[in-house]
Design a protein around this motif. Structure first.
Motif, PDB file in Angstrom:
ATOM      1  N   SER A 190       0.831  -1.210   0.000  1.00  0.00           N
ATOM      2  CA  SER A 190       0.000   0.000   0.000  1.00  0.00           C
ATOM      3  C   SER A 190       0.861   1.254   0.000  1.00  0.00           C
ATOM      4  N   LEU A 191       2.083   1.165   0.526  1.00  0.00           N
ATOM      5  CA  LEU A 191       2.974   2.327   0.450  1.00  0.00           C
ATOM      6  C   LEU A 191       3.424   2.561  -0.987  1.00  0.00           C
ATOM      7  N   VAL A 192       3.741   1.483  -1.691  1.00  0.00           N
ATOM      8  CA  VAL A 192       4.184   1.629  -3.077  1.00  0.00           C
ATOM      9  C   VAL A 192       3.062   2.241  -3.913  1.00  0.00           C
ATOM     10  N   LEU A 193       1.838   1.850  -3.616  1.00  0.00           N
ATOM     11  CA  LEU A 193       0.709   2.377  -4.381  1.00  0.00           C
ATOM     12  C   LEU A 193       0.165   3.671  -3.789  1.00  0.00           C
ATOM     13  N   SER A 194       0.825   4.182  -2.757  1.00  0.00           N
ATOM     14  CA  SER A 194       0.386   5.419  -2.085  1.00  0.00           C
ATOM     15  C   SER A 194      -1.094   5.375  -1.727  1.00  0.00           C
ATOM     16  N   ARG A 195      -1.515   4.287  -1.161  1.00  0.00           N
ATOM     17  CA  ARG A 195      -2.950   4.150  -0.903  1.00  0.00           C
ATOM     18  C   ARG A 195      -3.399   4.755   0.417  1.00  0.00           C
ATOM     19  N   THR A 196      -2.421   5.069   1.314  1.00  0.00           N
ATOM     20  CA  THR A 196      -2.860   5.504   2.638  1.00  0.00           C
ATOM     21  C   THR A 196      -2.620   6.996   2.873  1.00  0.00           C
ATOM     22  N   ARG A 197      -2.078   7.687   1.872  1.00  0.00           N
ATOM     23  CA  ARG A 197      -1.750   9.093   2.055  1.00  0.00           C
ATOM     24  C   ARG A 197      -2.990   9.889   2.475  1.00  0.00           C
ATOM     25  N   ARG A 198      -4.075   9.647   1.739  1.00  0.00           N
ATOM     26  CA  ARG A 198      -5.292  10.410   2.007  1.00  0.00           C
ATOM     27  C   ARG A 198      -5.824  10.101   3.399  1.00  0.00           C
ATOM     28  N   ARG A 199      -5.779   8.825   3.755  1.00  0.00           N
ATOM     29  CA  ARG A 199      -6.330   8.415   5.046  1.00  0.00           C
ATOM     30  C   ARG A 199      -5.619   9.129   6.198  1.00  0.00           C
ATOM     31  N   HIS A 200      -4.307   9.411   6.029  1.00  0.00           N
ATOM     32  CA  HIS A 200      -3.558  10.044   7.119  1.00  0.00           C
ATOM     33  C   HIS A 200      -3.661  11.563   7.085  1.00  0.00           C
ATOM     34  N   GLN A 201      -4.241  12.116   6.002  1.00  0.00           N
ATOM     35  CA  GLN A 201      -4.226  13.580   5.857  1.00  0.00           C
ATOM     36  C   GLN A 201      -4.823  14.306   7.067  1.00  0.00           C
ATOM     37  N   GLU A 202      -5.946  13.800   7.538  1.00  0.00           N
ATOM     38  CA  GLU A 202      -6.652  14.466   8.619  1.00  0.00           C
ATOM     39  C   GLU A 202      -5.789  14.526   9.877  1.00  0.00           C
ATOM     40  N   ARG A 203      -5.123  13.406  10.160  1.00  0.00           N
ATOM     41  CA  ARG A 203      -4.268  13.336  11.343  1.00  0.00           C
ATOM     42  C   ARG A 203      -3.052  14.264  11.186  1.00  0.00           C
TER      43      ARG A 203
END
Ligand SMILES: Nc1ncnc2c1ncn2[C@@H]1O[C@H](COP(=O)(O)OP(=O)(O)OP(=O)(O)O)[C@@H](O)[C@H]1O
Ligand SMILES: [Mg+2]
Lengths: 244, 347, 285
Positions: free
Chosen positions: A111-124
């Protein structure tokens, strides 16, 4: 039950014995001060707890699990965060990316390679920037930050993953009075969810902030108790007075 | 996506983006143009350069981005070349798909084995150890290959036929150029995606301060292993293609001289830059060919002198020239109190 | 002892002493100064070039051997002032810069000669009989010179005032500077000294091979492995490392292929360094 129990820690560097049987017991959601003269072994004890160096004897138990010989990454994943004596943030990456780096540690490589969690962490990321007053520099490389801001960024990174135990080695080193107060507030806020261990030289700062204080001298524990108890303790006075 | 369509996106970073795209586009059309003009010598030189470019781009991801100081990247290249050479001449495998897959797999496997040895274990090894071990491996394997009769000893493997793709034979010349271009574009695309992904941030974090990354909770050995194996696989793929293009494999494909040649491509072009290594390869392999015709003896001296100047004055390589001068990062503030450990009495 | 055994012993001693000689300069520059000097091989090459030039122009290899250490030391001093100095705080930078310097030197030498190599005669040729075995006289001279060079290096670093100052500088620059030592000059001088030893090695061994551009570079990996196996921080560590690598490399070919034995020794060295990163002699415990 204590969140951290380090007991009978022995650490030698060649002929130098940095720690000879020192220990530290930290209760959940308390702020615990670690003080002592220069070279008394404070940083070394913190490093043994965090796994930077392995002790020659003794045990470190985090939340019931023996982590004496665990690797730093294992400890971090078990809920321990550290801010080093000298701020170590990623100078070339932006402030927001530094925080994202701290936040995404548990995400899998795919998921890091696909940058899948960037958005999920934005709020934090946004909240941390806000809490630590770093919003105005969010897209600046961390290396451009002022010294105090770098320290705050590192504390924010350490807190990002909501650790059980936060280790802070001289978090106010080189800060002015105003910045110190701000740091104190941030640490107090952090302590509502986790236990904090602070190494500090500023006794006033420690006294106001800490629930308990442990005093080290020449690698051994001199006293441990509430700030009031420590102030009254004769052995502590002796350590600080006989020191030149 | 819509950001891509704004002028700002194109002009960001001092036009380097445009430069990179123009470079790649130029390469793609150069092949047919050279072919049309009957310049097959130059087209083949370009094809070779593109295959070496694949190796250089992969090396840059391992070294420039992740900080794995690999001085022996030719090991992967050579392994890929030998695997393809042996399969094509001994086992009569002709399908490019199978040959490329075998090379990639062999490279991945080598990367996993060497990487596990280097990166795991309690005692962290220094960057210089990684450099020395990879260099020594390259040195040792070249020697081994040059006496190992089974794989042709000093003569290597010759007479490798051109492969087939999807059942049709690849013609020498322009068809192989397309194979090389497509491979390069795929590898560049992957490298681009990885470098700007969240994983790219982790790679740079490990390069810049691996201990800090570990204390954040990153499992450094796993990240390094993944990068080392993946880039090793791509390096082996490049070696396999090179063997097919040249029709032979020699022990030098594994050796120190190629390993350091790759180092020069990356250093000249620029570390942690997507097309930098490609620029380095094109300058040396295509530009170099041209200059070498005129100045055969002076050329290596020019390369050495330019390399030294680049290392001394442009540590980020020639592509740094196109980059807007970044504001110098503020020096790490260190107060006297921190250096000396502070005053225990406080103020 | 049979002449066969004596021959074998002599071969082992000869090859090992050559590796020790090659490593001696590196022990100073990489081992003591901890500069990762990838152009060490080319410093050796320059020594060989001096011997060759002396032979071609003056007809005396011996003169070349005597001049080589001084000429290469002068070159080393210039190199330290212009390039090496910038990289004391940046080990990777030093490695890359010295790699470029080495590449440049090789290119220059290559431009002036054929890559097959130019033969250089030994000042003394012929053989000497030892216990019934005929051994090369020049190789015997090399063994003697290596013993003398190691002893001289060791004594000059431990027993002379300047050696003391060099070691004080390498131990703690600030303390040394505070006690009035010109540390800049010490660094230049030490690097030049290491270069001189490399130059001597090049001039001594070129008659055994021939002068060719990768004369030094071809030996770089065994040299570096010796230093790392021996351990950084001391002079004797790398020399022990050279013995540890040289003896098996010279002895194994009695039973197996010589290239294979070289490869095996390299693999063993790699594994050894992984298990014991400090090397044989580790000053930092
Ligand atoms: N890596 C090391 N190698 C050798 N000795 C060390 C090392 N780290 C610490 N020491 C020694 O161990 C002792 C304790 O050092 P430590 O840094 O823990 O003290 P400290 O209480 O944090 O002091 P300060 O207030 O100056 O930060 C000192 O005598 C120090 O010199
Ligand atoms: Mg400390």
């Amino acid at each position: 039950m204590a969140i951290l129990e380090a007991s009978e820690i022995v650490k030698r560097f060649g002929p130098v014995t940095a720690l000879s049987g020192a220990g530290l017991q930290v209760e959940p959601t308390t702020i615990h001060g670690l003080i002592g003269p220069n070279g008394s072994g404070k940083s070394t004890l913190l490093h043994v707890i965090a796994g930077r160096t392995l002790p020659d004897g003794g045990r470190v138990v985090l939340d019931g699990a023996d982590i004496t010989r665990a690797k730093p990454a294992q400890r971090a994943r078990a809920g321990m965060s550290i801010k080093f004596q000298l701020a170590r943030v990623y100078h070339e990456q932006t402030v927001a990316d530094n925080l994202l780096l701290a936040l995404q540690v548990r995400d899998g490589i795919p998921s890091l390679v696909l940058s899948r969690t960037r958005r999920r962490h934005q709020e934090r990321v946004r909240r941390l920037l806000d809490d630590f007053g770093l919003t105005h520099v969010r897209d600046h490389p961390a290396g451009e930050l002022a010294h105090g801001e770098q320290q705050w960024l590192e504390i924010a990174m350490a807190m990002a993953t909501e650790p059980k135990l936060l280790l802070l080695d001289e978090p106010t080193g080189g800060m002015n009075r105003h910045e110190r107060e701000r740091t104190g507030e941030l640490i107090r806020a952090a302590a509502t969810t986790c236990a904090v261990v602070i190494v500090e030289h500023d006794l006033d700062f420690i006294r106001d902030l800490c629930d308990r204080i442990t005093v080290l001298h020449q690698g051994t524990l001199v006293a441990s108790g509430t700030p009031v108890e420590i102030e009254r303790d004769e052995r502590v006075a002796e350590v600080y007075l006989t020191r030149v | 996506m819509q950001r891509v369509l704004t002028p700002a996106w194109w002009l960001a970073d001092g036009g380097r983006r445009v430069g990179a795209i123009a470079l790649v586009a130029g390469i793609v059309i150069a092949g047919p143009l050279l072919d049309g003009a009957g310049e097959s010598f130059w087209m083949m030189a370009l094809t070779r350069a593109l295959i070496l470019g694949v190796l250089a781009v992969a090396t840059n991801v391992a070294w420039g981005v992740t900080g794995i100081f690999t001085l022996g990247q030719a090991v992967f290249f050579g392994v890929g070349a030998y695997v393809v050479g042996l399969l094509a001449t001994r086992e009569d495998v002709v399908a490019l798909e199978s040959l490329a897959g075998a090379a990639l797999g062999a490279g991945l496997l080598c990367g996993l084995v060497v990487g596990a040895f280097l990166f795991f274990g309690r005692r962290r090894v220094g960057m210089l150890y990684v450099g020395l071990v990879t260099l020594a491996l390259s040195y040792a394997l070249e020697r081994l290959a040059s006496v190992w009769g089974e794989i042709g000893a000093g003569n290597g493997i010759t007479g490798i036929p051109l492969p087939t793709l999807l059942g049709t034979e690849i013609e020498p010349g322009i068809s192989f150029f397309w194979v090389a271009v497509v491979t390069l574009l795929v590898v560049l695309g992957l490298a681009w995606a990885v470098m700007r992904s969240q994983f790219g941030m982790v790679m740079r974090a490990i390069r810049d301060d691996d201990e800090r990354a570990e204390f954040l909770g990153y499992r450094r050995p796993i990240v390094q292993l993944v990068v080392f194996a993946a880039t090793g696989g791509v390096g082996a793929l490049a070696g396999g293609l090179y063997a097919l293009e040249e029709g032979f494999v020699s022990p030098t494909f594994l050796g120190v001289s190629l390993s350091t040649q790759v180092l020069i491509y990356v250093l000249l072009g620029g570390r942690d830059s997507l097309v930098g290594p490609l620029v380095g390869v094109l300058l040396l392999e295509v530009g170099g060919q041209r200059v070498q015709e005129e100045l055969p003896t002076e050329w290596p001296i020019i390369v050495g002198a330019v390399l030294l100047l680049v290392i001394l004055f442009l540590p980020n390589g020639l592509t740094q020239l196109g980059r807007r001068r970044r504001r110098a990062a503020a020096p790490r503030p260190e107060t006297a109190a921190e250096v000396s450990g502070g005053d225990p009495r406080g103020e | 002892m049979s002449p066969e055994t004596i021959r074998t012993i002599f071969d082992v001693a000869s090859l090992t002493s050559i590796l020790v000689l090659l490593v001696l300069g590196m022990a100073v520059i990489v081992g003591m100064m901890q500069v990762f000097n990838l152009c060490q091989g080319e410093l050796v090459l320059l020594g060989a070039v001096v011997a060759y030039v002396a032979h071609e122009w003056l007809g005396s290899v011996l003169l070349g051997i005597l001049v080589a250490p001084f000429a290469v030391a002068a070159f080393g001093a210039v190199l330290e002032r212009t390039v090496i100095r910038r990289f004391y705080a940046n080990a990777a930078g030093a490695l890359l810069a010295t790699f470029a310097v080495g590449f440049l030197i090789r290119a220059i030498v290559l431009a002036r000669m054929s890559s097959q190599g130019e033969p250089v005669p030994a000042p003394i040729d012929g053989t000497v009989g030892i216990g019934g075995a005929d051994v090369s006289a020049w190789r015997l001279v090399i063994i003697v010179v290596v013993v003398l060079a190691v002893a001289a290096t060791y004594l000059s670093l431990t027993r002379t005032a300047i050696g003391l100052r060099v070691r004080a500088t390498l131990d703690d620059v600030e303390l040394a500077a505070a006690s009035g030592i010109s540390t800049r000059r010490m660094f230049t001088g030490t690097y030049a000294f290491g270069a001189a030893l490399a130059g001597l090695a090049g001039a001594m061994i070129v008659p055994l091979q021939a002068l060719y551009p990768s004369l030094g570079f071809d030996n770089l990996v065994p040299m570096f492995l010796s230093v790392m196996v021996g351990g950084l921080g001391t002079l004797h560590g790398p020399l022990l490392g050279a013995v540890a690598l040289g003896v098996p490399t010279a002895l194994l070919p009695t039973w197996i292929d010589s290239v294979l034995s070289q490869v095996l020794v390299i693999f063993a060295a790699i594994v050894f360094m992984r298990l014991r990163p400090g090397g044989l002699v580790n000053r930092d415990i």
